[in-house]
Design an enzyme around this catalytic site. Structure first.
Site, PDB file in Angstrom:
ATOM      1  N   CYS A   1       0.828  -1.206   0.000  1.00  0.00           N
ATOM      2  CA  CYS A   1       0.000   0.000   0.000  1.00  0.00           C
ATOM      3  C   CYS A   1       0.868   1.264   0.000  1.00  0.00           C
ATOM      4  CB  CYS A   1      -0.970  -0.028   1.186  1.00  0.00           C
ATOM      5  SG  CYS A   1      -2.390   1.099   0.977  1.00  0.00           S
TER       6      CYS A   1
ATOM      7  N   HIS B   1      -3.598  -5.712   1.184  1.00  0.00           N
ATOM      8  CA  HIS B   1      -3.326  -5.989   2.597  1.00  0.00           C
ATOM      9  C   HIS B   1      -3.684  -7.439   2.903  1.00  0.00           C
ATOM     10  CE1 HIS B   1      -2.436  -1.897   3.792  1.00  0.00           C
ATOM     11  NE2 HIS B   1      -3.517  -1.473   3.168  1.00  0.00           N
TER      12      HIS B   1
END
Length: 517
Positions: free
Chosen positions: A328, A452
């Site tokens: 991310c 994630h």
């Protein structure tokens, strides 16, 4: 109507989250439909539900303990700090906007209808709801318009268990001081005290327990031992940040000031002979087998922090022969440029680390989605992950693509527009319409992704660690390895067993019955 019980604390990190999780597990084991609830959570660790809504990771963990699917109603208000005095405010899973602490304090009472709506939604499908407070019950400066501790207990007519942390010392002062600072109607709601994280011989503690009950006029319903558990916990208070010992396989996670979703690495922490160290200085980096750049709530500010303290330069040097994996915000940092034309963070643009041929533009709308897919055809150090199944979620404010024309966002080619999947980390399949998009980029020893929880699926973490061991020329004992999902369920059972042995569960059930009358 569901029965309710609330767990409040004398301070942050007293152990409320795990007590709630343990009670959820016990009630589940006893045949009840149970759900956790926290009206307001402040955390940078968040999760995306199946509906694409955002909620705090602590309530996800508690939902897992309860054996139910996490839903945003379990955490109707999530505050994600963006500065020392402000946060992004998320209501029922969607971004409301950014507010200063003072503005939010004045506004938050308007969110009571949303809290009640979320709670009523949970009531429809559950027999028991276990509520978690936040911080301390006796934050007298925040008593006005309180929506998370005693104010919420009054709103939902909930009996309260008050938890103190003996491991930090001063537990009798914590509990008695908290009771003294409560107003009389609030004190009457406290039906039991819990001394948490106790080490040693309980008989030595007994005289203090008697005196505590005599002076506080509230029974002690549990002296809970310090339990060695591997369960996701909250943000910067996490003890995992203090770990320094290096294992046979050493994985370093860069701990920037605004680190988020570091729970992505929890799966690696449960593997024997593997260390996961959180590092914030050049001197502590040493010679790891893999460096992870995790998520960040402010990518540009955290990259600037790494640039100023020398970590960026050292990581770039290490990347010549060490695997670097960005997730991310960490993925965004690894590219050539980061631009912020809409002032989502700091505005302007800045040079990235230049380890991946990618450019990022921060967007006004947040991407929130669960994903399933596979690792693509990966070359280089992590080629052994090719074709492995992936399950996780995306939560980010930016879009990242090829940097064929760095600095011109209109010419940045996005992953989903490519005609081939070479050079991309994940092939993500949309379960609803069958469409495919590509996520993440790799180059040499450097890999980046928006997903994630990318290592959580099945035995993927074991495969990763096996690759690192082979590169190092060592052999790990993985004969007793189980999936991460199985491991977590065992940890929840261990937590529940510990609470059953150390708490008066008959008294807890009596509180539930009395509250329902």
């Amino acid at each position: 109507m569901a029965k309710v019980i609330m767990v409040q604390g004398t301070m942050s990190n007293a152990g409320k989250s795990l007590i709630v999780a343990g009670l959820c597990r016990i009630f589940r084991q006893d045949g009840y439909r149970v759900a956790p609830f926290k009206s307001q959570n402040m955390a940078l660790n968040s999760f995306i539900t199946k509906e694409g809504l955002e909620m705090g990771r602590a309530q996800v963990m508690q939902a897992e303990a309860a054996g139910v699917e996490p839903v945003a109603a379990m955490n109707p208000i999530l505050l994600k700090p963006t500065t020392h005095v402000g946060s992004q405010v998320i209501v029922n899973g969607e971004v409301l906007g950014n507010m200063s602490a003072r503005d939010y304090f004045a506004y938050k009472k308007q969110l009571i209808p949303e809290i009640k709506k979320a709670f009523r939604e949970l009531e429809k499908d559950n027999d028991i709801i276990v509520i978690e407070g936040a911080g301390s019950s006796a934050e007298i400066n925040l008593r006005e318009n309180d929506i998370v501790n005693m104010g919420l207990a009054e709103l939902l007519d909930a009996p309260v268990l008050l938890v103190g942390d003996i491991d930090r010392g001063g537990v009798f002062a914590q509990l008695l001081g908290t009771l003294m600072l409560l107003e009389e109607p609030e004190k009457e709601r406290v039906k039991g005290l819990i001394i948490n994280k106790f080490r040693g011989d309980k008989t030595i503690l007994d005289p203090g327990v008697v005196m505590l009950e005599e002076r506080g006029h509230v029974p002690v319903v549990g002296v809970v031992p310090y339990m060695e558990l591997s369960i996701d916990d909250e943000d910067s208070l996490s003890s995992r940040f203090d770990r320094r010992e290096e294992g046979l396989i050493d994985i370093v996670v860069i701990r920037y000031p605004r680190i988020s979703n570091f729970t992505d690495l929890s799966v690696l922490e449960q593997i024997g002979q593997v260390s996961v160290r959180y590092v914030d200085s050049v001197r502590d980096l040493h010679h790891p087998d893999m460096i992870v750049l995790p998520g960040s709530k402010n990518t540009m500010a955290d990259l600037k922090w790494m640039r100023e303290n020398g970590l960026e330069a050292l990581i770039k040097k290490k990347a010549q022969d060490t695997i670097v994996f960005g997730i991310c915000g960490g993925y965004q940092m690894l590219g050539e440029t980061i631009s912020d034309p809409y002032q989502v963070e700091n505005g302007g643009s800045m040079k990235g680390m230049g380890l991946l041929p990618a450019a990022t533009e921060l967007k006004q709308e947040k991407t929130r989605t669960q994903v399933t897919g596979t690792f693509g055809e990966i070359s280089g150090a992590l080629s052994g992950l090719s074709g492995k199944s992936v399950r996780g979620y995306e939560i980010h404010m930016g879009s990242t693509g090829d940097s064929g024309n760095i600095g011109d966002s209109e010419n940045v080619r996005q992953p989903e527009s490519r005609s081939d999947e070479k050079g991309y980390v994940c092939r993500i399949q949309n379960e609803a319409d069958g469409s495919v998009k590509y996520d993440g980029i790799f180059s040499g020893n450097v890999y980046g992704t928006y997903v994630h929880g990318i290592f959580d699926e099945g035995t993927l973490a074991e495969t990763l660690v096996g690759i690192l061991a082979a590169r190092k020329g060592v052999v790990l004992d993985t004969g007793q390895m189980i999936s991460y999902g199985q491991f977590k369920q065992m940890q929840y059972d261990k937590l529940a067993d510990g609470l059953r042995q150390s708490m008066d569960m008959e008294a807890v059930y009596a509180m539930l019955r009395e509250a329902a009358i």
